[in-house]
Scaffold this active site. Structure first.
Site, PDB file in Angstrom:
ATOM      1  CG  ASP A 177      -1.861   2.777   6.497  1.00 42.38           C
ATOM      2  OD1 ASP A 177      -2.532   3.674   7.024  1.00 42.38           O
ATOM      3  OD2 ASP A 177      -1.934   2.517   5.274  1.00 42.38           O
ATOM      4  CG  ASP A 222      -2.064   7.380   0.286  1.00 41.84           C
ATOM      5  OD1 ASP A 222      -1.083   7.650  -0.418  1.00 41.84           O
ATOM      6  OD2 ASP A 222      -3.241   7.645  -0.041  1.00 41.84           O
ATOM      7  CG  ASP A 241      -1.610   1.268   1.492  1.00 41.76           C
ATOM      8  OD1 ASP A 241      -2.340   1.716   0.588  1.00 41.76           O
ATOM      9  OD2 ASP A 241      -1.436   1.853   2.577  1.00 41.76           O
TER      10      ASP A 241
END
Length: 316
Positions: free
Chosen positions: A244, A71, A69
């Site tokens: 996250d 961001d 991922d």
């Protein structure tokens, strides 16, 4: 990028649109990778990995790959926000749109979660901004924006994890809701294999202001990884994924080596319950700084930050 068609919610279910978004992302990612194979930038030698590398990448295992991922996993903050800052600087839109981007970034950094309503708002804003512009123009500007706002926001620890997979001879892909063009630039600058991102429809190289399917978010990310694995011959049980956000649990659950990186509270709880590996490269449980550009004005900064803090406290 060639359009694959525009499906409205009335014509297909959310699941079908997730599959379409995932397949479109895999197709776009592979195309971008093939076009840039001979022009990959070398890794910046000044960014020496500072964290120990994981033990599990098997050298020479070409049926294993890693999916990251973007961001708050690879980069601090939201790529779309930083891209918006760059477009504002180049007079693509007015101050009121920048204030909206500032509020969305304040929420993302303070609350530490991806709010679907904010993401949709950011997506709609971005689509309206790029409508009518050429894909090649935005790609060229994206290169400049990366240098201005993104290059110094890469987490060294996550970058070290990605490098461990590359050193083992494995492919490493970004998987993000950010536009595939932006994600491709970031992947190339980091020396990664490629990127899977949200595909905006274009006709004759001009953005139409619509998406192919839906944003590459949540289940759509898992579909993109699944589609890429089928094309490239990856064994998902031997692959790794890093994120996250609890929104990426579908993608993390798809692979044999899931990692929670800088996790939000829901992902942290889920990961601990399943004994997934966790790593946190932040100085605290939440990011300390909120990246709001000065051009947004003191009022936008103060108002957005106070509102985000108040809402976060209320929800807690």
């Amino acid at each position: 990028m060639a359009a694959l068609g525009w499906l409205t919610p009335r014509r297909r279910s959310a699941t079908a649109r997730s599959v379409l978004a995932g397949e479109a992302a895999a197709e776009a990612g592979l195309k971008s990778t093939q076009e840039s194979l001979n022009s990959l930038d070398a890794l910046d030698s000044s960014a020496t990995p500072t964290d120990e590398t994981p033990a599990f990448p098997v050298v020479g295992d070409v049926r294993a790959a890693a999916f990251f991922d973007l961001d708050n996993t690879v980069m601090q903050g939201a790529a779309l926000f930083h891209f918006g800052r760059g477009l504002y600087k180049r007079k693509f839109f007015q101050r009121r749109e920048l204030a909206r981007f500032a509020w969305q970034q304040a929420w993302f950094r303070l609350a530490g979660v991806e709010d679907p309503e904010h993401m949709q708002d950011a997506r709609d804003s971005a689509l309206s901004i790029v409508k009518g512009h050429r894909v090649s123009e935005l790609m060229s500007i994206g290169e400049e924006i990366y240098d201005e706002y993104m290059a110094d926001r890469i987490w060294p620890g996550t970058r070290a994890l990605a490098q461990a997979h590359l050193d083992a001879g494995q492919q490493v892909w970004l998987v993000t809701a950010a536009p595939v063009e932006t994600a491709t630039i970031i992947a190339r600058r980091l020396g990664l294999t490629g990127a899977l991102g949200t595909v905006a429809e274009s006709i004759d190289g001009v953005y139409t202001g619509k998406l192919v399917g839906e944003p590459l978010h949540g289940p759509a990310k898992a579909e993109a990884v699944r589609a890429l694995a089928a094309t490239e011959g990856f064994d998902l049980d031997r692959c790794a994924a890093y994120s996250d956000s609890h929104n990426d649990i579908p993608m993390l659950s798809l692979v044999g080596h899931p990692y929670a990186i800088n996790p939000d509270s829901k992902l942290r709880k889920h990961a601990r319950g399943l004994e997934w590996r966790l790593r946190d490269y932040r100085t605290g449980r939440k990011a300390a700084k909120v990246g709001i550009p000065a051009a947004a004005g003191v009022g936008a900064l103060a108002g957005g930050t106070v509102a985000a803090v108040a809402l976060h406290r209320r929800r807690r």
